[in-house]
Design a protein around this motif. Structure first.
Motif, PDB file in Angstrom:
ATOM      1  N   VAL A   1      43.840  12.667  29.583  1.00  0.00           N
ATOM      2  CA  VAL A   1      44.456  13.261  30.769  1.00  0.00           C
ATOM      3  C   VAL A   1      45.424  14.366  30.359  1.00  0.00           C
ATOM      4  O   VAL A   1      45.446  15.452  30.955  1.00  0.00           O
ATOM      5  CB  VAL A   1      45.176  12.190  31.604  1.00  0.00           C
ATOM      6  CG1 VAL A   1      46.058  12.837  32.679  1.00  0.00           C
ATOM      7  CG2 VAL A   1      44.154  11.264  32.264  1.00  0.00           C
TER       8      VAL A   1
ATOM      9  N   SER B   1      44.843  18.293  31.276  1.00  0.00           N
ATOM     10  CA  SER B   1      45.883  18.950  32.056  1.00  0.00           C
ATOM     11  C   SER B   1      46.374  20.219  31.355  1.00  0.00           C
ATOM     12  O   SER B   1      46.546  21.268  31.992  1.00  0.00           O
ATOM     13  CB  SER B   1      47.046  17.979  32.286  1.00  0.00           C
ATOM     14  OG  SER B   1      48.098  18.606  32.982  1.00  0.00           O
TER      15      SER B   1
ATOM     16  N   SER C   1      43.776  22.948  31.841  1.00  0.00           N
ATOM     17  CA  SER C   1      43.317  23.203  33.205  1.00  0.00           C
ATOM     18  C   SER C   1      43.616  24.630  33.650  1.00  0.00           C
ATOM     19  O   SER C   1      44.699  25.160  33.421  1.00  0.00           O
ATOM     20  CB  SER C   1      43.979  22.214  34.171  1.00  0.00           C
ATOM     21  OG  SER C   1      43.642  22.530  35.505  1.00  0.00           O
TER      22      SER C   1
ATOM     23  N   ARG D   1      49.087  20.775  36.526  1.00  0.00           N
ATOM     24  CA  ARG D   1      49.560  19.408  36.702  1.00  0.00           C
ATOM     25  C   ARG D   1      49.195  18.804  38.057  1.00  0.00           C
ATOM     26  O   ARG D   1      48.974  17.593  38.140  1.00  0.00           O
ATOM     27  CB  ARG D   1      51.089  19.363  36.529  1.00  0.00           C
ATOM     28  CG  ARG D   1      51.620  20.091  35.292  1.00  0.00           C
ATOM     29  CD  ARG D   1      51.004  19.624  33.995  1.00  0.00           C
ATOM     30  NE  ARG D   1      51.563  20.332  32.845  1.00  0.00           N
ATOM     31  CZ  ARG D   1      51.030  20.316  31.626  1.00  0.00           C
ATOM     32  NH1 ARG D   1      49.931  19.631  31.387  1.00  0.00           N
ATOM     33  NH2 ARG D   1      51.596  20.999  30.636  1.00  0.00           N
TER      34      ARG D   1
ATOM     35  N   TYR E   1      46.217  16.289  38.585  1.00  0.00           N
ATOM     36  CA  TYR E   1      46.358  14.961  37.979  1.00  0.00           C
ATOM     37  C   TYR E   1      47.368  14.099  38.730  1.00  0.00           C
ATOM     38  O   TYR E   1      47.314  12.863  38.643  1.00  0.00           O
ATOM     39  CB  TYR E   1      46.676  15.112  36.493  1.00  0.00           C
ATOM     40  CG  TYR E   1      45.516  15.790  35.809  1.00  0.00           C
ATOM     41  CD1 TYR E   1      44.408  15.059  35.403  1.00  0.00           C
ATOM     42  CD2 TYR E   1      45.482  17.181  35.667  1.00  0.00           C
ATOM     43  CE1 TYR E   1      43.313  15.683  34.844  1.00  0.00           C
ATOM     44  CE2 TYR E   1      44.382  17.811  35.100  1.00  0.00           C
ATOM     45  CZ  TYR E   1      43.303  17.060  34.699  1.00  0.00           C
ATOM     46  OH  TYR E   1      42.200  17.673  34.156  1.00  0.00           O
TER      47      TYR E   1
ATOM     48  N   LEU F   1      44.949  12.852  41.292  1.00  0.00           N
ATOM     49  CA  LEU F   1      44.134  11.793  40.681  1.00  0.00           C
ATOM     50  C   LEU F   1      44.893  10.476  40.651  1.00  0.00           C
ATOM     51  O   LEU F   1      44.332   9.409  40.944  1.00  0.00           O
ATOM     52  CB  LEU F   1      43.726  12.207  39.270  1.00  0.00           C
ATOM     53  CG  LEU F   1      43.032  11.127  38.416  1.00  0.00           C
ATOM     54  CD1 LEU F   1      41.695  10.752  39.032  1.00  0.00           C
ATOM     55  CD2 LEU F   1      42.848  11.622  36.973  1.00  0.00           C
ATOM     56  N   ALA F   2      46.172  10.528  40.297  1.00  0.00           N
ATOM     57  CA  ALA F   2      46.984   9.313  40.252  1.00  0.00           C
ATOM     58  C   ALA F   2      47.076   8.660  41.625  1.00  0.00           C
ATOM     59  O   ALA F   2      46.923   7.436  41.758  1.00  0.00           O
ATOM     60  CB  ALA F   2      48.388   9.643  39.730  1.00  0.00           C
TER      61      ALA F   2
ATOM     62  N   SER G   1      47.976   8.625  34.678  1.00  0.00           N
ATOM     63  CA  SER G   1      47.925  10.010  35.148  1.00  0.00           C
ATOM     64  C   SER G   1      49.284  10.471  35.647  1.00  0.00           C
ATOM     65  O   SER G   1      49.718  11.597  35.366  1.00  0.00           O
ATOM     66  CB  SER G   1      46.880  10.146  36.268  1.00  0.00           C
ATOM     67  OG  SER G   1      45.591   9.824  35.805  1.00  0.00           O
TER      68      SER G   1
ATOM     69  N   THR H   1      51.713  13.241  33.488  1.00  0.00           N
ATOM     70  CA  THR H   1      51.882  14.495  34.215  1.00  0.00           C
ATOM     71  C   THR H   1      53.345  14.755  34.559  1.00  0.00           C
ATOM     72  O   THR H   1      53.825  15.892  34.473  1.00  0.00           O
ATOM     73  CB  THR H   1      51.033  14.480  35.501  1.00  0.00           C
ATOM     74  OG1 THR H   1      49.674  14.170  35.162  1.00  0.00           O
ATOM     75  CG2 THR H   1      51.067  15.825  36.188  1.00  0.00           C
TER      76      THR H   1
END
Length: 436
Positions: free
Chosen positions: A93, A97, A100, A107, A110, A113-114, A147, A151
């Motif tokens: 992750v 990140s 990305s 950030r 993610y 995603l969390a 995640s 992050t």
């Protein structure tokens, strides 16, 4: 890490215009948006509430509901599988990140995603009727916390200068214990009703993460990096311990200290049920008391120690002291004959954690191998927080079986082993060079 003197202009991407705030990865915003630290800490509190309420209470309640006789085995299996996921997800992750180029920034995706993982994990935990679904729920909650934590720390490193991270780092480090406090506090009115016990912390996690998504300045990456080679992909999971010995010693120290914490946190619910003979309906209240003591001491101690450490310019003596205090707390826990004495032990553990959280993360951000792309290295470092969960889940059954008899598993052997690991971790930090 330096502040840019001006923003770079970036050509439009093929899919459309690039946001005007696009910057190179090495840049730090001239001035972080007002309230950034508050929203970072709020998001960590939310993620901590969802994760720690599961680790401390709801996973145990669900495992007991599925089969009380095999609850410890179910939790050990689930923790081991979740630990393996953590080992892979933390650096992965972080590296994804860092690389990305999303229009949402490096950030934000993610953080989303969390939030999604927490929702799926919460739903599965409430609905689970068998061990595979139980394990799947644990995995999704773990993914959400991984995640979020990687992050959030990366955002702090991205947006605050190195010499201004001390107070913010101390506050962010307290996010997880404060989240645990919230997660346990909501348990009091609901006894062992899983829906509110899981649902309320999950909602807090999702809302706090979404708030941060919409307020943070997270620039789109301007640099176009070549496709990663095979060696670079393998490097996601690796930092050379010889070339970066300070990083290796911080990793080792953190892993040993958190092994002590994992020995206590991972099994205290079962300990209260089987050794202190609490009823399941009162388990939430008892754990809330431990969290109140732990988080309360941490919140009182961490800011004070953080300021003292900044003024002295020293970290390592405080980390050693914290590890020894943690070890003493675990020794007291191993001898506790009743709940009041166990609460005394938890208070000592909280004091150790307060000192540790105040300074250790600051030291860790100072020795990162690549400070312009911190998330990958922070992800590897976070493995040291979570690898102990897997190690303890593997070793614990053997320790608990040592001399086990009519009184049940040998929790004293488990806690004393955790105390030894914690103290060794404190001494390991003394080998970190280049810092005081």
């Amino acid at each position: 890490m330096t502040h840019p003197t001006q923003r770079e202009s970036v050509p439009a991407a093929a899919g459309g215009p690039v946001p005007e705030f696009a910057t190179s990865p090495a840049e730090t915003p001239r001035q972080p948006r007002r309230g950034l630290v508050f929203f970072l800490v709020l998001a960590m509190v939310g993620a901590g509430a969802a994760q720690m309420s599961a680790a401390l209470l709801t996973l145990t309640l669900k495992a007991t509901e599925l089969n009380a006789a095999t609850a410890t085995t179910t939790i050990s299996i689930s923790s081991a599988v979740a630990g393996i996921l953590t080992l892979v997800a933390l650096p992965l992750v972080g590296a994804l990140s860092d690389r990305s180029r999303s229009r949402w920034g490096r950030r934000r995706p993610y953080l989303l995603l969390a939030a999604l993982a927490f929702v799926i994990g919460g739903v599965l935990l409430v609905m689970a009727q068998n061990v595979p679904v139980f394990v799947a729920a644990h995995l999704m909650i773990t993914l959400g916390f991984v995640s979020a934590s990687v992050t959030l720390i990366a955002l702090l490193t991205d947006q605050l200068p190195e010499d201004g991270r001390g107070p913010a780092t101390a506050l962010l480090s307290m996010g997880t214990p404060v989240g645990a406090l919230f997660g346990m506090a909501v348990a009091v009115p609901f006894g062992d009703q899983l829906l509110p016990l899981v649902g309320i912390p999950t909602v807090l996690a999702v809302l706090s993460l979404l708030c941060l998504v919409f307020m943070v300045k997270d620039p789109q990456r301007a640099e176009i990096r070549p496709r990663a080679t095979r060696s670079e992909l393998l490097g996601i999971f690796w930092v050379n311990p010889i070339r970066h010995s300070a990083f290796a010693w911080v990793f080792t120290s953190r892993m040993l200290v958190f092994s002590g914490v994992a020995a206590l946190n991972g099994y205290q619910a079962i300990y209260m049920l089987q050794r202190l003979h609490l009823e399941p309906a009162s388990l939430g209240t008892a754990i809330l008391l431990t969290v109140v003591l732990n988080a309360g001491i941490t919140m009182l101690v961490a800011p004070v120690i953080g300021r003292i450490s900044d003024r002295l310019g020293m970290r390592k003596p405080f980390i050693l002291a914290a590890a020894v205090i943690l070890g003493i707390g675990l020794v007291l826990a191993s001898m506790a004959p009743n709940l009041p004495m166990y609460l005394v032990a938890c208070t000592v553990v909280g004091l150790g954690q307060g000192v540790y959280f105040a300074v250790e993360l600051v030291l860790a951000t100072q020795i990162l191998p690549d400070k312009t792309n911190p998330a990958k290295d922070l992800g590897i470092l976070k493995i040291a927080d979570n690898l102990p969960v897997t190690i303890v889940s593997v070793v614990a059954p053997f320790l608990l079986a040592l001399g086990a008899g009519a009184t049940g598993p040998n929790f004293s052997a488990l806690f004393l082993t955790g105390a030894l690991a914690s103290i060794l971790g404190g001494f390991a930090i003394l080998f970190v060079r280049g810092t005081r």
